[in-house]
Design a protein around this motif. Structure first.
Motif, short mmCIF file in Angstrom:
data_model
loop_
_atom_site.label_atom_id
_atom_site.label_comp_id
_atom_site.label_asym_id
_atom_site.label_seq_id
_atom_site.Cartn_x
_atom_site.Cartn_y
_atom_site.Cartn_z
N ASP A 173 0.85 -1.31 -0.10
CA ASP A 173 0.03 0.06 0.02
C ASP A 173 0.83 1.21 -0.02
N LEU A 174 0.36 2.41 -0.64
CA LEU A 174 1.14 3.48 -0.68
C LEU A 174 1.10 4.36 0.75
N MET A 175 0.00 4.29 1.09
CA MET A 175 -0.38 5.43 2.35
C MET A 175 -0.24 4.34 3.52
N LEU A 176 1.01 4.35 4.33
CA LEU A 176 1.11 3.61 5.43
C LEU A 176 1.64 4.42 6.58
N PRO A 177 1.30 4.01 7.88
CA PRO A 177 2.09 4.45 8.96
C PRO A 177 3.47 4.03 9.16
N GLY A 178 4.27 4.60 9.75
CA GLY A 178 5.57 4.63 10.10
C GLY A 178 6.64 4.67 8.97
N LEU A 179 6.36 4.19 7.85
CA LEU A 179 7.04 4.46 6.69
C LEU A 179 6.29 3.95 5.40
N ASP A 180 6.14 5.06 4.67
CA ASP A 180 5.10 4.83 3.44
C ASP A 180 5.58 4.21 2.47
N GLY A 181 4.68 3.72 1.53
CA GLY A 181 4.99 2.56 0.48
C GLY A 181 6.09 2.87 -0.32
N LEU A 182 6.19 4.42 -0.59
CA LEU A 182 7.24 4.79 -1.63
C LEU A 182 8.75 4.67 -0.66
N ALA A 183 8.65 4.86 0.29
CA ALA A 183 10.12 4.69 1.16
C ALA A 183 10.22 3.31 1.19
N VAL A 184 9.33 2.56 1.61
CA VAL A 184 9.66 1.17 1.61
C VAL A 184 9.91 0.54 0.14
N CYS A 185 9.63 0.85 -1.03
CA CYS A 185 9.83 0.50 -2.05
C CYS A 185 11.06 0.74 -2.48
N ARG A 186 11.38 2.19 -2.15
CA ARG A 186 12.66 2.53 -2.41
C ARG A 186 13.99 1.53 -1.36
N ALA A 187 13.66 1.47 -0.19
CA ALA A 187 14.46 0.76 0.85
C ALA A 187 14.77 -0.60 0.20
N VAL A 188 13.53 -1.54 -0.12
CA VAL A 188 13.94 -2.58 -0.70
C VAL A 188 14.42 -2.77 -2.08
N ARG A 189 14.24 -1.90 -3.08
CA ARG A 189 14.99 -1.89 -4.28
C ARG A 189 16.45 -1.86 -3.85
N SER A 190 17.07 -1.26 -2.41
CA SER A 190 18.44 -1.09 -2.39
C SER A 190 19.09 -2.38 -2.22
N PHE A 191 18.15 -3.60 -1.84
CA PHE A 191 18.78 -4.78 -1.64
C PHE A 191 18.26 -5.90 -2.19
N SER A 192 17.12 -5.79 -2.89
CA SER A 192 16.48 -7.22 -3.64
C SER A 192 15.55 -6.53 -4.59
N SER A 193 15.53 -7.51 -5.54
CA SER A 193 14.68 -7.42 -6.87
C SER A 193 13.16 -8.09 -6.59
N VAL A 194 12.92 -8.49 -5.51
CA VAL A 194 11.38 -9.16 -5.12
C VAL A 194 10.38 -8.26 -5.92
N PRO A 195 9.43 -8.91 -6.71
CA PRO A 195 8.40 -8.41 -7.14
C PRO A 195 7.58 -7.43 -6.27
N ILE A 196 7.07 -6.09 -6.80
CA ILE A 196 6.36 -5.31 -5.95
C ILE A 196 5.12 -5.07 -6.52
N VAL A 197 3.81 -5.28 -6.18
CA VAL A 197 2.74 -4.75 -6.72
C VAL A 197 2.17 -3.67 -5.71
N MET A 198 2.20 -2.25 -6.14
CA MET A 198 1.77 -1.24 -5.42
C MET A 198 0.30 -0.86 -5.46
#
Length: 225
Positions: free
Chosen positions: A53-78
């Protein structure tokens, strides 16, 4: 073994509904209600796909996606309630493989997940086409430039691998969507442009003196090896 899905959604009822459909489709879902917990779990585990989800508490979806992409290529559906196209393209530029606006059909989400996991599986050996600087390992879904690994999302991998199999050919946006197995999922031309833009940025970082992907006005894109 069932594919593991991380469902990152702060609306409990929607998260439970998606999880129910995921189980019915044969997947193993795990739910997270905020971005920080989800990111920690991705770092600790190895999910097959993330529904984010894009709108999340703690850390929003865009920030999570950027962080994940720094170490993983796991598929992401936003998924998000933001319907403006700029939000959609920002999601793709961040590294998401697909994007779905709320309210959405859980069946459509499962269809997209199935398509993404199918193309992310080690197959399509006919895409393995090493170039003068690019090496493609289709079975391992890996690419390298002059022996150095190139970090790509699954969608980026199949677009670039398909172009590398036929260097010098001009690919229309429709053909690139077909390479990514997304043509039947309502993904538009602008999404292709976002993926190409990401590929150009990554290739330019590895090959600063070489313009690998060319825009052919009115036709599409061409890869030179």
């Amino acid at each position: 073994m069932s594919a593991s899905l991380f469902i990152v959604e702060d609306e409990p009822e929607l998260a439970a509904l998606v999880a129910d459909y995921a189980r019915a489709a044969g997947y193993a879902p795990t739910m997270f209600g905020n971005g920080l917990d989800a990111l920690a779990a991705v770092r600790a585990g190895d999910p097959d796909l993330i529904v984010l989800d894009l709108m999340l508490p703690g850390l929003d979806g865009l920030a999570v996606c950027r962080a994940v992409r720094s170490f993983s290529s796991v598929p992401i559906v936003m998924v998000t309630a933001r319907v403006a196209e700029i939000d959609r393209l920002i999601g793709l530029d961040t590294g998401a493989d697909d994007y779905l606006c709320k309210p959405f059909s859980p069946r459509e989400l499962m269809a997209r997940i199935k398509a993404i996991l199918r193309r992310a599986s080690p197959r399509r050996a006919d895409f393995a086409a090493p170039g003068s600087w690019l090496s493609v390992d289709a079975a391992g879904q890996r690419m390298s430039i002059h022996g150095r690994p190139l970090a790509l999302t699954p969608t980026e991998f199949f677009i670039l691998a398909g172009m590398a199999a036929r260097p010098g050919q001009v690919f229309s946006r429709a053909q690139l969507l077909d390479l990514a197995c997304q043509d039947s999922l309502g993904v538009g031309d602008r999404a292709v442009d976002s993926h190409i833009r990401n590929l150009r940025r990554k290739l330019a970082a590895a090959l600063p003196d070489f313009d690998a992907i060319h825009s052919i006005y009115g036709l599409g894109y061409r890869l030179d090896l």
